[in-house]
Scaffold this active site. Structure first.
Site, mmCIF file in Angstrom:
data_model
loop_
_atom_site.group_PDB
_atom_site.id
_atom_site.type_symbol
_atom_site.label_atom_id
_atom_site.label_comp_id
_atom_site.label_asym_id
_atom_site.label_seq_id
_atom_site.Cartn_x
_atom_site.Cartn_y
_atom_site.Cartn_z
ATOM 1 C CB SER A 187 -6.456 5.544 -5.486
ATOM 2 O OG SER A 187 -5.774 5.135 -6.662
ATOM 3 C CD GLU A 188 -4.318 0.258 -6.128
ATOM 4 O OE1 GLU A 188 -3.261 0.057 -6.731
ATOM 5 O OE2 GLU A 188 -4.369 0.832 -5.007
ATOM 6 C CB VAL A 189 -10.109 -0.026 -1.566
ATOM 7 C CG1 VAL A 189 -9.178 -1.195 -1.325
ATOM 8 C CG2 VAL A 189 -9.645 1.213 -0.823
#
Length: 277
Positions: free
Chosen positions: A143-145
């Site tokens: 989920s980082e982006v």
């Protein structure tokens, strides 16, 4: 003494490591990273035949990094953003990676029992294990982006090795939620537990491995883990992640998360590349 953030139990020749912060979906704060590093040292001193990693509670394996301001590490990252200081951000990433690398480099099979959601760093941590057993209801999400960030627990290069560059790009660049059966089809999950009790399934797998020659297992594992260029790729991930944090893009993503709104990221300046982030 407060409640342990990481529990270490032993069942015969198998060690069970439980991330125990269910009220925060087992998200990592500074104390969790320190506890993981300490657990790795304990395991190194008395190696089991295999290690099973899981999350406390029924909802989450691990939700990754705790971005709340009650986490001292999150405050330090904010300082790095405000100062546009990639060196400070890199130092913080180094501290996280020191704990994760210590665990991931234990010379025995590591099995992730993914009992619930594994998001961000949680998905990375499971990826850095050697084997993954999932509950049918579990999901993974890099989920980082969506937060204006990128994988920085070593998950990017390891995911690429595990499922190939195209599939890794799909999961990391879209940040989409992947259900268990798709994760299995992609080759990320090794097994889906029919009963939903993935811890029992992971323990059965660990016990099966533990019956084999321990030197043979460790030697074969060392060869399986080795890979030309992996160390360089892990270093590049840490460097780029530090530059990205210093750019301040994550402010838009984390603010949107807190406000439960979709993020709105401004376009980078013309000619901006990874070295300019």
């Amino acid at each position: 003494m407060g409640k342990e953030r990481i529990r270490l139990d032993r069942k015969g020749r198998v060690a069970i490591v439980t991330m125990d912060r269910p009220e925060k979906q087992n998200a990592f704060d500074e104390a969790m990273f320190e506890a993981l590093a300490q657990t790795a040292r304990k395991l190194e001193a008395e190696l089991p035949r295999a290690v099973v990693l899981t999350g406390a509670g029924e909802k989450a394996f691990c939700a990754g990094f705790d971005v709340g301001l009650d986490n001292p590490m999150a405050v330090k990252f904010l300082d790095a953003v405000n100062a546009k200081d990639a060196t400070l951000a890199g130092a913080m990433i180094g501290k996280m990676r020191e704990a994760v690398d210590a665990f991931a480099s234990l010379p025995v099979p590591l099995i992730a029992a993914v009992n619930g959601l594994a998001y961000g760093g949680g998905a990375e941590l499971a990826t850095r294990c050697d084997l993954r057993v999932m509950a049918p209801s579990a999901t993974i999400c890099f989920s980082e982006v969506k937060l204006g960030l990128m994988p920085d627990w070593g998950g990017g290069p390891c995911l690429k090795r595990l499922i190939g560059p195209g599939r890794a790009a799909d999961l990391i660049l879209t940040a989409r939620v992947v259900p268990a059966f798709e994760a299995h089809a992609l080759g990320w999950a090794n097994r889906i537990c029919e009963t939903g009790d993935c811890l029992s399934g992971a323990l059965a797998l660990a016990e099966e491995i533990s019956k084999n020659g321990p030197r043979a297992v460790r030697s074969a594992l060392a060869v399986l883990r080795s890979g030309e260029g992996l160390c360089a790729a892990l270093e590049q991930e840490a460097r780029c992640a530090g530059q990205l944090i210093a750019s301040g893009e994550c402010v838009h993503g984390i603010t949107a998360l807190m406000e439960k709104e979709p993020p709105r990221f401004p376009d980078p300046s013309p000619g901006c590349g990874t070295a300019d982030i």
